[in-house]
Design a protein around this motif. Structure first.
Motif, PDB file in Angstrom:
ATOM      1  N   GLY A  54     -13.556   2.965 -10.197  1.00  0.00           N
ATOM      2  CA  GLY A  54     -12.215   3.524 -10.041  1.00  0.00           C
ATOM      3  C   GLY A  54     -11.992   4.152  -8.686  1.00  0.00           C
ATOM      4  N   LEU A  55     -13.045   4.753  -8.116  1.00  0.00           N
ATOM      5  CA  LEU A  55     -12.903   5.384  -6.806  1.00  0.00           C
ATOM      6  C   LEU A  55     -12.581   4.359  -5.735  1.00  0.00           C
ATOM      7  CD1 LEU A  55     -13.347   8.235  -5.433  1.00  0.00           C
ATOM      8  CD2 LEU A  55     -15.564   7.327  -4.735  1.00  0.00           C
ATOM      9  N   TYR A  56     -13.104   3.151  -5.883  1.00  0.00           N
ATOM     10  CA  TYR A  56     -12.938   2.127  -4.860  1.00  0.00           C
ATOM     11  C   TYR A  56     -11.761   1.199  -5.135  1.00  0.00           C
ATOM     12  CZ  TYR A  56     -17.626   3.691  -3.677  1.00  0.00           C
ATOM     13  OH  TYR A  56     -18.698   4.468  -3.332  1.00  0.00           O
ATOM     14  N   VAL A  57     -11.307   1.146  -6.382  1.00  0.00           N
ATOM     15  CA  VAL A  57     -10.217   0.233  -6.743  1.00  0.00           C
ATOM     16  C   VAL A  57      -8.967   0.988  -7.168  1.00  0.00           C
ATOM     17  CG1 VAL A  57      -9.532  -1.652  -8.267  1.00  0.00           C
ATOM     18  CG2 VAL A  57     -11.887  -1.524  -7.434  1.00  0.00           C
ATOM     19  N   LEU A  58      -9.143   1.978  -8.063  1.00  0.00           N
ATOM     20  CA  LEU A  58      -7.998   2.659  -8.655  1.00  0.00           C
ATOM     21  C   LEU A  58      -7.176   3.429  -7.630  1.00  0.00           C
ATOM     22  CD1 LEU A  58      -6.675   3.187 -11.433  1.00  0.00           C
ATOM     23  CD2 LEU A  58      -8.016   5.287 -11.558  1.00  0.00           C
ATOM     24  N   THR A  59      -7.843   4.079  -6.667  1.00  0.00           N
ATOM     25  CA  THR A  59      -7.108   4.865  -5.670  1.00  0.00           C
ATOM     26  C   THR A  59      -6.127   4.001  -4.891  1.00  0.00           C
ATOM     27  OG1 THR A  59      -9.033   4.563  -4.233  1.00  0.00           O
ATOM     28  CG2 THR A  59      -8.850   6.653  -5.383  1.00  0.00           C
ATOM     29  N   GLY A  60      -6.565   2.826  -4.449  1.00  0.00           N
ATOM     30  CA  GLY A  60      -5.684   1.937  -3.697  1.00  0.00           C
ATOM     31  C   GLY A  60      -4.565   1.369  -4.546  1.00  0.00           C
ATOM     32  N   THR A  61      -4.858   1.019  -5.793  1.00  0.00           N
ATOM     33  CA  THR A  61      -3.841   0.453  -6.681  1.00  0.00           C
ATOM     34  C   THR A  61      -2.733   1.455  -6.967  1.00  0.00           C
ATOM     35  OG1 THR A  61      -5.531  -0.936  -7.712  1.00  0.00           O
ATOM     36  CG2 THR A  61      -3.474  -0.626  -8.919  1.00  0.00           C
ATOM     37  N   VAL A  62      -3.098   2.680  -7.319  1.00  0.00           N
ATOM     38  CA  VAL A  62      -2.098   3.698  -7.640  1.00  0.00           C
ATOM     39  C   VAL A  62      -1.306   4.080  -6.395  1.00  0.00           C
ATOM     40  CG1 VAL A  62      -1.755   6.052  -8.502  1.00  0.00           C
ATOM     41  CG2 VAL A  62      -3.455   4.571  -9.566  1.00  0.00           C
ATOM     42  N   ALA A  63      -1.980   4.167  -5.248  1.00  0.00           N
ATOM     43  CA  ALA A  63      -1.291   4.554  -4.017  1.00  0.00           C
ATOM     44  C   ALA A  63      -0.251   3.511  -3.608  1.00  0.00           C
ATOM     45  CB  ALA A  63      -2.298   4.752  -2.894  1.00  0.00           C
ATOM     46  N   LYS A  64      -0.576   2.244  -3.720  1.00  0.00           N
ATOM     47  CA  LYS A  64       0.354   1.202  -3.262  1.00  0.00           C
ATOM     48  C   LYS A  64       1.452   0.907  -4.276  1.00  0.00           C
ATOM     49  CE  LYS A  64       0.728  -3.470  -1.460  1.00  0.00           C
ATOM     50  NZ  LYS A  64       0.028  -4.684  -0.993  1.00  0.00           N
ATOM     51  N   VAL A 289      -8.030  10.488   2.516  1.00  0.00           N
ATOM     52  CA  VAL A 289      -8.563   9.669   3.612  1.00  0.00           C
ATOM     53  C   VAL A 289      -7.920   8.289   3.625  1.00  0.00           C
ATOM     54  CG1 VAL A 289     -10.641   8.431   4.319  1.00  0.00           C
ATOM     55  CG2 VAL A 289     -10.757  10.871   3.858  1.00  0.00           C
ATOM     56  N   LEU A 290      -7.827   7.670   2.446  1.00  0.00           N
ATOM     57  CA  LEU A 290      -7.318   6.297   2.362  1.00  0.00           C
ATOM     58  C   LEU A 290      -5.875   6.206   2.840  1.00  0.00           C
ATOM     59  CD1 LEU A 290      -7.827   3.382   1.441  1.00  0.00           C
ATOM     60  CD2 LEU A 290      -7.062   4.061  -0.843  1.00  0.00           C
ATOM     61  N   THR A 291      -5.023   7.125   2.404  1.00  0.00           N
ATOM     62  CA  THR A 291      -3.603   7.055   2.768  1.00  0.00           C
ATOM     63  C   THR A 291      -3.326   7.552   4.184  1.00  0.00           C
ATOM     64  OG1 THR A 291      -3.281   9.210   1.680  1.00  0.00           O
ATOM     65  CG2 THR A 291      -2.800   7.228   0.396  1.00  0.00           C
ATOM     66  N   LEU A 292      -4.298   8.241   4.807  1.00  0.00           N
ATOM     67  CA  LEU A 292      -4.134   8.646   6.212  1.00  0.00           C
ATOM     68  C   LEU A 292      -4.696   7.620   7.181  1.00  0.00           C
ATOM     69  CD1 LEU A 292      -4.958  12.483   6.164  1.00  0.00           C
ATOM     70  CD2 LEU A 292      -2.743  11.411   6.611  1.00  0.00           C
ATOM     71  N   MET A 293      -5.603   6.777   6.712  1.00  0.00           N
ATOM     72  CA  MET A 293      -6.193   5.762   7.603  1.00  0.00           C
ATOM     73  C   MET A 293      -5.209   4.640   7.897  1.00  0.00           C
ATOM     74  SD  MET A 293     -10.107   5.389   6.211  1.00  0.00           S
ATOM     75  CE  MET A 293     -10.381   3.892   7.166  1.00  0.00           C
ATOM     76  N   VAL A 294      -4.529   4.151   6.871  1.00  0.00           N
ATOM     77  CA  VAL A 294      -3.577   3.041   7.026  1.00  0.00           C
ATOM     78  C   VAL A 294      -2.331   3.373   6.218  1.00  0.00           C
ATOM     79  CG1 VAL A 294      -5.341   1.270   7.428  1.00  0.00           C
ATOM     80  CG2 VAL A 294      -4.637   1.802   5.093  1.00  0.00           C
ATOM     81  N   PRO A 295      -1.183   2.786   6.544  1.00  0.00           N
ATOM     82  CA  PRO A 295       0.028   3.019   5.743  1.00  0.00           C
ATOM     83  C   PRO A 295      -0.194   2.597   4.292  1.00  0.00           C
ATOM     84  CG  PRO A 295       0.597   1.993   7.824  1.00  0.00           C
ATOM     85  CD  PRO A 295      -0.903   1.963   7.740  1.00  0.00           C
ATOM     86  N   TRP A 296       0.294   3.424   3.359  1.00  0.00           N
ATOM     87  CA  TRP A 296       0.037   3.197   1.939  1.00  0.00           C
ATOM     88  C   TRP A 296       0.577   1.864   1.450  1.00  0.00           C
ATOM     89  CZ3 TRP A 296       4.285   2.435  -1.120  1.00  0.00           C
ATOM     90  CH2 TRP A 296       5.517   2.845  -0.599  1.00  0.00           C
ATOM     91  N   HIS A 297       1.691   1.383   2.046  1.00  0.00           N
ATOM     92  CA  HIS A 297       2.316   0.142   1.561  1.00  0.00           C
ATOM     93  C   HIS A 297       1.576  -1.104   2.024  1.00  0.00           C
ATOM     94  CE1 HIS A 297       3.950  -0.130   5.632  1.00  0.00           C
ATOM     95  NE2 HIS A 297       4.375   1.130   5.487  1.00  0.00           N
ATOM     96  N   SER A 298       0.589  -0.953   2.916  1.00  0.00           N
ATOM     97  CA  SER A 298      -0.165  -2.111   3.397  1.00  0.00           C
ATOM     98  C   SER A 298      -1.560  -2.192   2.790  1.00  0.00           C
ATOM     99  CB  SER A 298      -0.283  -2.051   4.929  1.00  0.00           C
ATOM    100  OG  SER A 298      -1.004  -0.905   5.333  1.00  0.00           O
ATOM    101  N   LEU A 299      -1.843  -1.354   1.812  1.00  0.00           N
ATOM    102  CA  LEU A 299      -3.177  -1.343   1.203  1.00  0.00           C
ATOM    103  C   LEU A 299      -3.431  -2.600   0.386  1.00  0.00           C
ATOM    104  CD1 LEU A 299      -3.308   2.365  -0.054  1.00  0.00           C
ATOM    105  CD2 LEU A 299      -4.672   1.385   1.795  1.00  0.00           C
ATOM    106  N   ASP A 300      -4.688  -3.018   0.336  1.00  0.00           N
ATOM    107  CA  ASP A 300      -5.109  -4.122  -0.523  1.00  0.00           C
ATOM    108  C   ASP A 300      -5.599  -3.523  -1.842  1.00  0.00           C
ATOM    109  OD1 ASP A 300      -6.067  -6.358  -1.755  1.00  0.00           O
ATOM    110  OD2 ASP A 300      -7.690  -6.741  -0.323  1.00  0.00           O
ATOM    111  N   PRO A 301      -4.890  -3.735  -2.951  1.00  0.00           N
ATOM    112  CA  PRO A 301      -5.269  -3.071  -4.213  1.00  0.00           C
ATOM    113  C   PRO A 301      -6.663  -3.426  -4.697  1.00  0.00           C
ATOM    114  CG  PRO A 301      -3.070  -4.019  -4.368  1.00  0.00           C
ATOM    115  CD  PRO A 301      -3.681  -4.549  -3.112  1.00  0.00           C
TER     116      PRO A 301
END
Length: 653
Positions: A54-64, A289-301
């Motif tokens: 979940g730390l590696y997948v869920l964070t990106g999915t929920v953010a995007k 960290v994840l949402t500050l490194m790259v724009p949230w809308h460009s994340l790979d879920p």
């Protein structure tokens, strides 16, 4: 025709069988397991169960897709909500240091049928969860090698086009589960050591992600140009909270391991608090960290963290992230395989499940048969089944267990300590006489009617109030509640509270969408069920609680468990109807197992009622009259339907 109908006495006995509670041993520290786990061991087990893929997948999915950078707030709220359930597990794990987790906690407070159903659902939850994580582990490793394993399997073995079966057999997922099963069967110490290794590597990778991520952070990714901090508003934050809540599922492995803890009274509450705090901190900081490194809308879920480092020019960091993800998933696998056989063991030890699973290996001191059988079943599920459609089933089983554990805390907190004497109504409990050195709940044996006769009533007000009795401050206002047995009103109030919570959450979830209620009826029903919930809460609160200072106790009871019940029911009703349909089918199968095997082989069913050696009892009424009831002890050979002769004599003082 009337002969075919069951008698009311038979129905009463049947209901008593379903709701009988487990009798605990006097020495709950005595066990066939090896008490070898420290607070650190339990803490790392809890972290391993929560900080997984979940730390590696869920964070990106929920953010995007759900909350944007406000996923941080979603994790904070979800962590606080999980704390409500975790506190309930902490109190029970310290008070009842026996394996079985939610099953055991429900059995000692709510009743046998409810405990079996909780254990039955948790059993399937762990099996599906472990198999699903194994397939995710396999897919993640396969993606590192450009899906060569998948392509080789499809070309040499073939593919399936069958409903509920996977597209191709996943031998890698089945293999890792069988290897993990072998390690778990060597004993709790080996399992703990292996979990230490993978948890240490996982925490090291998380530390690397945080250090590298903050050096690459760009605050403009939260600016209005990129959509702002909360692009989906409050509704997105709350929807993200519901999803993030399941990231914290896994701390119950600590409660399931309490029978193998050296000092469970202190270790279990500490381990649950520390592991939940560290897991919440990890999820929040990684989301920042994840949402500050790259724009949230460009994340790979699918691989948000690895893709974020790759896009910032650090492709080598993606391999470190992938290694951390695999280590984290290994800890979740170990957590599932560690907990599942112990819950099955607890059910089998109580006679509710097949006795073969209650055997403990004399050298490794673990239930090896249960570990091997359910490890192989889990491997078969990962090999051939399509688990994506069943993953949502995990949520309903976990939330149901959380709900019953919270209700069990309330019921047990307002119950009397178990003793040999039956409970007496609050109005008829005599105070201790001058010649009675024993406690007020101990049964007294009199040799004759006159030699032990003592005047009582003057010391009644000095007698300590028992748990479940009405508080003295509320007696003038709620005098009609004084005639009930201690704890009886609380039990009814808990049932009313749960029914009110179900109705209230149903109106909140379905009132505007499925039921299409007009505004006035929607508001009226919300008000009525909210009042029912609050009145039940107040009715519980005006009774005395157990004041146990030896083990950990939840603060603000009954408020804290009630909020946990309300939240869990709300999240359960948000699940899809297909999840409820599958859940109902599994419940029906469980009821067939219980009524076909469990109810007949239950140790509580085989336990003989203890006969009382005292043959006279004196009850003092406010009018100072005494009533003596003499009843011969019924021999065991006498049919249960026979009624013994009863002689009654009254004497005036």
């Amino acid at each position: 025709m009337a002969g075919w109908l069951p008698r009311s006495a038979d129905i009463t006995r049947f209901c008593q069988k379903l709701n009988r509670v487990k009798t605990l041993e006097d020495d709950m520290m005595e066990t066939t397991f090896n008490r070898c786990l420290s607070t650190v061991d339990l803490t790392l087990l809890g972290i391993g169960g929560m900080v997984g893929s979940g730390l590696y997948v869920l964070t990106g999915t929920v953010a995007k897709e759900i909350a944007g950078p406000a996923v941080i707030i979603s994790f904070i709220i979800a962590g606080l909500a999980s704390l409500l359930a975790a506190l309930c597990y902490a109190e029970f794990g310290a008070r009842v240091p026996k394996t079985g987790s939610a099953y055991m906690f429900t059995y000692v407070s709510m009743g046998e049928i409810w405990a079996f159903l909780i254990g039955w659902n948790v059993l399937l939850e762990y099996m599906i969860g472990g198999a699903a994580v194994a397939r995710a582990w396999s897919g993640y490793l396969d993606s590192i090698f450009n899906h060569k394993i998948k392509n080789f399997t499809e070309s040499h073995i073939g593919t399936w086009q069958v409903p509920f079966l996977a597209h191709y057999p996943d031998f890698l997922a089945a293999g890792v589960l069988l290897i993990a099963t072998a390690f778990i069967s060597f004993g709790a110490k080996v399992s703990s050591w292996l979990n230490h290794v993978f948890s240490g590597l996982s925490l090291g990778v998380i530390l690397f992600i945080l250090i590298m991520g903050f050096t690459l952070a760009d605050p403009k990714n939260w600016s209005a140009q990129e959509g702002g901090f909360a692009p989906y508003g409050l509704s997105g934050i709350m929807a993200g909270t519901a999803t993030c809540f399941y990231a914290f599922v896994g701390f119950d492995v600590i409660a399931a391991s309490s029978e193998e803890a050296r000092n469970p009274q202190k270790a279990v509450p500490r381990a649950i608090a520390i592991s939940l705090g560290l897991a919440t901190g990890a999820y929040i900081l990684v989301s920042v960290v994840l949402t500050l490194m790259v724009p949230w809308h460009s994340l790979d879920p699918d691989s948000a963290l690895a893709d974020a480092f790759y896009r910032r020019g650090y492709s080598w960091a993606g391999f470190i992230v992938a290694a951390g993800s695999i280590c984290a998933m290994n800890t979740v696998l170990l957590s599932n395989l560690f907990s599942l056989p112990r819950i099955v063991y607890a059910m089998a030890e109580d006679g509710l499940f097949f006795q073969v699973f209650s055997r403990v290996h004399p050298r490794t001191q673990v239930p090896v048969i249960g570990i091997v059988v359910f490890g192989v079943l889990m491997a078969l599920m990962a090999l051939i089944f399509d688990l994506e459609a069943l993953v949502q089933f995990l949520s309903i089983g976990t939330l149901l267990a959380y709900t019953f554990v919270a209700a069990s805390v309330v019921v047990l907190r307002f119950q009397q300590e178990k003793s040999g004497a039956p409970p007496q109504p609050a109005e008829s409990q005599p105070g201790p006489g001058p010649a009675e050195a024993a406690g007020p709940s101990e049964l007294k044996e009199y040799e004759s009617f006159s030699d032990k006769l003592q005047l009582v009533g003057t010391d009644k007000e000095k007698a300590p109030r028992e748990p479940g009795q009405l508080r003295a401050a509320f007696e003038p206002y709620l005098e009609f509640l004084r005639d009930f047995y201690p704890g009886e009103v609380v039990t009814v109030a808990v049932v009313t509270l749960m029914v009110s919570a179900i109705c209230l959450c149903s109106i909140l979830v379905f009132g505007n969408t499925h039921l299409h209620l007009p505004t006035w009826s929607y508001s009226l029903l919300l008000l009525l069920f909210s009042l029912g919930f609050l009145l039940s809460l107040l009715l519980i609160g005006v009774h005395e609680q157990q004041q146990n200072t030896r083990t950990f106790q939840i603060p603000l009871v009954p408020l804290t468990p009630a909020l946990s019940i309300l939240l869990n029911i709300y999240l359960m009703l948000k699940l899809s109807y297909m999840t409820w349909l599958r859940f109902s089918v599994w419940l029906i199968i469980g009821l067939l197992v219980y009524f076909g095997y469990g109810i007949w082989h239950s140790k509580e069913n085989l336990r003989e009622p203890t006969s009382c050696s005292a043959n006279a009892r004196y009850v003092v009424f406010p009018s100072s009259s005494l009533e003596e009831t003499l009843q011969a002890v019924q021999p065991n050979s006498q049919p249960s339907g026979g009624l013994p002769d009863v002689g009654t004599e009254e004497a005036k003082r």
